[in-house]
Scaffold this motif. Structure first.
Motif, PDB file in Angstrom:
ATOM      1  N   ILE A  68       0.850  -1.187   0.000  1.00 20.04           N
ATOM      2  CA  ILE A  68       0.000   0.000   0.000  1.00 20.04           C
ATOM      3  C   ILE A  68       0.888   1.240   0.000  1.00 20.04           C
ATOM      4  N   GLU A  69       0.557   2.203  -0.845  1.00 15.20           N
ATOM      5  CA  GLU A  69       1.277   3.482  -0.837  1.00 15.20           C
ATOM      6  C   GLU A  69       0.426   4.491  -0.091  1.00 15.20           C
ATOM      7  N   PRO A  70       0.720   4.711   1.190  1.00 17.94           N
ATOM      8  CA  PRO A  70      -0.175   5.562   1.979  1.00 17.94           C
ATOM      9  C   PRO A  70       0.056   7.040   1.691  1.00 17.94           C
ATOM     10  N   LEU A  71      -0.941   7.844   2.031  1.00 16.66           N
ATOM     11  CA  LEU A  71      -0.795   9.283   1.948  1.00 16.66           C
ATOM     12  C   LEU A  71      -0.337   9.809   3.310  1.00 16.66           C
ATOM     13  N   SER A  72       0.046  11.083   3.328  1.00 17.91           N
ATOM     14  CA  SER A  72       0.440  11.738   4.576  1.00 17.91           C
ATOM     15  C   SER A  72      -0.613  12.767   4.925  1.00 17.91           C
ATOM     16  N   ASP A  73      -0.945  12.876   6.196  1.00 14.05           N
ATOM     17  CA  ASP A  73      -1.771  13.998   6.628  1.00 14.05           C
ATOM     18  C   ASP A  73      -1.452  14.296   8.081  1.00 14.05           C
ATOM     19  N   LEU A  74      -2.270  15.150   8.700  1.00 11.89           N
ATOM     20  CA  LEU A  74      -1.985  15.554  10.079  1.00 11.89           C
ATOM     21  C   LEU A  74      -2.072  14.381  11.045  1.00 11.89           C
ATOM     22  N   ARG A  75      -2.728  13.300  10.628  1.00  6.95           N
ATOM     23  CA  ARG A  75      -2.880  12.149  11.515  1.00  6.95           C
ATOM     24  C   ARG A  75      -1.739  11.154  11.377  1.00  6.95           C
ATOM     25  N   GLY A  76      -0.850  11.375  10.416  1.00 10.30           N
ATOM     26  CA  GLY A  76       0.286  10.467  10.285  1.00 10.30           C
ATOM     27  C   GLY A  76       0.952  10.588   8.928  1.00 10.30           C
ATOM     28  N   SER A  77       2.267  10.488   8.923  1.00  8.49           N
ATOM     29  CA  SER A  77       2.994  10.559   7.653  1.00  8.49           C
ATOM     30  C   SER A  77       2.847   9.234   6.909  1.00  8.49           C
ATOM     31  N   ALA A  78       3.245   9.232   5.658  1.00  4.38           N
ATOM     32  CA  ALA A  78       3.186   8.004   4.857  1.00  4.38           C
ATOM     33  C   ALA A  78       4.046   6.913   5.511  1.00  4.38           C
ATOM     34  N   TRP A  79       5.236   7.292   5.949  1.00  8.56           N
ATOM     35  CA  TRP A  79       6.140   6.315   6.568  1.00  8.56           C
ATOM     36  C   TRP A  79       5.489   5.696   7.813  1.00  8.56           C
ATOM     37  N   TYR A  80       4.920   6.567   8.652  1.00  7.02           N
ATOM     38  CA  TYR A  80       4.289   6.103   9.881  1.00  7.02           C
ATOM     39  C   TYR A  80       3.107   5.182   9.581  1.00  7.02           C
ATOM     40  N   ARG A  81       2.338   5.590   8.583  1.00  5.51           N
ATOM     41  CA  ARG A  81       1.171   4.765   8.231  1.00  5.51           C
ATOM     42  C   ARG A  81       1.605   3.370   7.788  1.00  5.51           C
ATOM     43  N   THR A  82       2.679   3.283   7.009  1.00  3.98           N
ATOM     44  CA  THR A  82       3.150   1.966   6.583  1.00  3.98           C
ATOM     45  C   THR A  82       3.454   1.091   7.801  1.00  3.98           C
ATOM     46  N   GLU A  83       4.142   1.663   8.779  1.00  3.12           N
ATOM     47  CA  GLU A  83       4.454   0.898   9.991  1.00  3.12           C
ATOM     48  C   GLU A  83       3.175   0.472  10.707  1.00  3.12           C
ATOM     49  N   MET A  84       2.222   1.398  10.791  1.00  6.56           N
ATOM     50  CA  MET A  84       0.979   1.095  11.516  1.00  6.56           C
ATOM     51  C   MET A  84       0.087   0.124  10.748  1.00  6.56           C
ATOM     52  N   ILE A  85       0.177   0.128   9.424  1.00  6.64           N
ATOM     53  CA  ILE A  85      -0.586  -0.867   8.647  1.00  6.64           C
ATOM     54  C   ILE A  85      -0.121  -2.259   9.055  1.00  6.64           C
ATOM     55  N   ARG A  86       1.201  -2.431   9.142  1.00  7.68           N
ATOM     56  CA  ARG A  86       1.746  -3.748   9.528  1.00  7.68           C
ATOM     57  C   ARG A  86       1.195  -4.168  10.900  1.00  7.68           C
ATOM     58  N   VAL A  87       1.253  -3.242  11.857  1.00  7.76           N
ATOM     59  CA  VAL A  87       0.821  -3.542  13.223  1.00  7.76           C
ATOM     60  C   VAL A  87      -0.680  -3.850  13.271  1.00  7.76           C
ATOM     61  N   PHE A  88      -1.473  -2.995  12.638  1.00  5.57           N
ATOM     62  CA  PHE A  88      -2.928  -3.127  12.805  1.00  5.57           C
ATOM     63  C   PHE A  88      -3.551  -4.210  11.937  1.00  5.57           C
ATOM     64  N   VAL A  89      -2.955  -4.509  10.797  1.00  3.65           N
ATOM     65  CA  VAL A  89      -3.466  -5.646  10.015  1.00  3.65           C
ATOM     66  C   VAL A  89      -3.245  -6.919  10.829  1.00  3.65           C
ATOM     67  N   GLU A  90      -2.088  -7.017  11.452  1.00  2.00           N
ATOM     68  CA  GLU A  90      -1.802  -8.206  12.263  1.00  2.00           C
ATOM     69  C   GLU A  90      -2.778  -8.309  13.446  1.00  2.00           C
ATOM     70  N   ARG A  91      -2.933  -7.179  14.153  1.00  2.00           N
ATOM     71  CA  ARG A  91      -3.854  -7.200  15.309  1.00  2.00           C
ATOM     72  C   ARG A  91      -5.280  -7.536  14.892  1.00  2.00           C
ATOM     73  N   ALA A  92      -5.711  -6.964  13.767  1.00  2.00           N
ATOM     74  CA  ALA A  92      -7.095  -7.185  13.321  1.00  2.00           C
ATOM     75  C   ALA A  92      -7.305  -8.648  12.953  1.00  2.00           C
ATOM     76  N   LEU A  93      -6.310  -9.230  12.266  1.00  2.00           N
ATOM     77  CA  LEU A  93      -6.458 -10.636  11.870  1.00  2.00           C
ATOM     78  C   LEU A  93      -6.458 -11.558  13.091  1.00  2.00           C
ATOM     79  N   ARG A  94      -5.613 -11.242  14.072  1.00  2.00           N
ATOM     80  CA  ARG A  94      -5.613 -12.058  15.298  1.00  2.00           C
ATOM     81  C   ARG A  94      -6.962 -11.955  16.024  1.00  2.00           C
ATOM     82  N   ALA A  95      -7.486 -10.735  16.075  1.00  2.00           N
ATOM     83  CA  ALA A  95      -8.776 -10.542  16.747  1.00  2.00           C
ATOM     84  C   ALA A  95      -9.890 -11.264  15.990  1.00  2.00           C
TER      85      ALA A  95
END
Lengths: 157, 294
Positions: free
Chosen positions: B255-282
């Motif tokens: 995924i090529e994320p966008l940047s906004d006030l809620r998070g930069s593209a780089w940060y979003r990439t890291e958080m996608i990894r974390v939250f996709v994993e958490r969501a799938l486990r849940a």
């Protein structure tokens, strides 16, 4: 907000430079730009319509060529306002043209500030719009440069 | 603010007639939370606002014979969140609408309006896309169902034609034993729009393997992100941590994320990894509970 991008054009640097400085032609490649007129040697006026889905803003814009170092570096100062949305836009655009074989690498940096309604949408949407407009611009410049150049007796390179 | 007329038609047919006659100049108004904002700011121009407030038949919540949950376009987000029927049939839908903005907005904003304003930073579209929901759009030319997955095409832009009206959203029931979850990640205040949201559905095949997985990431690009190739590749695989980790890794990488006030593209990439994993486990944990119950 600073937006940086680069793109490569399939033409020698001098041709790209001449094209950029031929404002009526180069501005015709910017989607939404209309009514471009020259005010003096360094200043142009025009209008730009920005369209994001159903949303629209139309800016009256003044562009000043504030630094011109042929055929390498160009700095533009762009200022505009949109009465309907009460938005103000100000941008300093610096572009660097570097030769790459017979091609030209164009890197530009835009320091953009938008105040008013459009500004409240934040950087995201604006950046996406800028990215799309650049992509369209590049495509159009490529097309224009691929068309037979005007015969003016000068050698490219 | 520019001048415009407001009409309050009394039936869907009247609305469709107005939309057909006035084209892009007319805009249907559901809850108006988004439209009022952009009208006031002068960003959207319309000469005719077509209020849906007196149109009957658009505010129902029902389950049809096929087991689909049908949410009327004018159903308030708050009504989804508090519906006993939704909690019984598809609790993840109620949970997700409960996450949107604040309770004042949820009393006003509607299911249809939320989809039609096509704001990238929204919660319900990712979930509805993961559940395979469909938008029902009608016009004088006929009726069509559009997968939510294909509904948004750009910022504030959907595939709807100017003469079309969204009347309802159809959400299919989950297969038996499936687990579904929506995780919203906020980076600023509790009422904020998501930095990202992940909807995950896992359908086990009875032997601990994946019959199907759905993962849709919202609020990271101009439209909800679903990677079909990744999801197809894990069918038949064991639903273990390795598979989950691989899906998360690929979503983060592709995924090529966008940047906004809620998070930069780089940060979003890291958080996608974390939250996709958490969501799938849940989602897996929910599927396991479902499996024990049936």
């Amino acid at each position: 907000m600073i937006i940086s991008q680069e793109f490569t054009l399939n033409a020698p640097r001098v041709r790209v430079w001449d094209f950029f400085l031929d404002v009526p032609r180069s501005s015709a490649c910017m989607a939404g730009v209309e009514d471009v007129t020259q005010v003096d040697e360094k200043t142009y006026r025009g209008r730009i319509q920005v369209k994001i889905g159903p949303l629209r803003a139309g800016f009256s814009v003044t562009v000043e060529l504030s630094e011109v170092q042929p055929p390498e570096r160009l700095v533009l100062l762009v200022q505009g306002d949109d009465r309907a949305t009460g938005s103000l836009v100000r941008a300093v655009v610096s572009a660097l043209l570097q030769p790459q074989g017979g091609r030209t690498l164009v890197s530009y940096q835009m320091d953009l500030s938008i105040r008013g309604a459009l500004g409240r949408f934040g950087g995201t949407v604006i950046q996406d719009v800028a990215r799309k407009m650049t992509a369209q611009f590049v495509e159009c410049v490529e097309r224009s440069l691929a068309a037979p150049a005007r015969v003016d007796g000068r050698q490219d390179g | 603010m520019a001048e415009f007329a407001v009409v309050e038609p009394g039936s869907v047919d009247e609305v469709l007639d107005l939309l057909a006659r006035h084209g892009e100049e007319a805009k249907p108004v559901a809850g108006g939370t988004w439209l009022a904002l952009v009208l006031r700011q002068g960003l959207l121009w319309s000469s005719l606002l077509v209020s849906l407030r007196r149109v009957p038949g658009l505010a129902g919540i029902a389950v049809d014979e096929a087991g689909n949950l049908r949410l009327g376009a004018m159903v308030r987000l708050r009504s989804v969140e508090t519906s006993a029927l939704v909690w019984e049939r598809l609790p993840v839908v109620a949970e997700t609408y409960r996450e949107v903005a604040n309770v004042r907005v949820r009393y006003q904003a509607t299911v249809g309006g939320n989809l039609c304003d096509a704001d990238y930073a929204s919660d319900p579209p990712a979930l509805l896309a993961a559940l395979g929901a469909r938008v029902v759009a009608v016009s004088q030319r006929g009726r069509r169902e559009i997968p939510v997955r294909d509904f948004v095409v750009g910022h504030y832009q959907t595939v709807l034609e100017p003469d079309e009206l969204v009347t309802e959203v159809v959400v299919p029931a989950l297969p038996p034993g499936a687990g579904a979850v929506y995780l919203k990640y906020r980076t600023r205040s509790h009422e904020d729009r998501p930095c990202l949201g992940v909807a995950a559905v896992v359908v086990p095949d009875g032997s601990g393997r994946l019959a199907r997985a759905e993962v849709v990431v919202g609020a990271v690009a101009e439209r909800p992100q679903r990677l079909a190739e990744v999801l197809d590749a894990v069918v038949g695989r064991a639903l273990d941590d390795a598979t989950i980790g691989e899906i998360a890794e690929r979503y983060a990488a592709e995924i090529e994320p966008l940047s906004d006030l809620r998070g930069s593209a780089w940060y979003r990439t890291e958080m996608i990894r974390v939250f996709v994993e958490r969501a799938l486990r849940a989602a897996r944990a929910r599927a396991q509970r479902e499996g024990r119950r049936t």
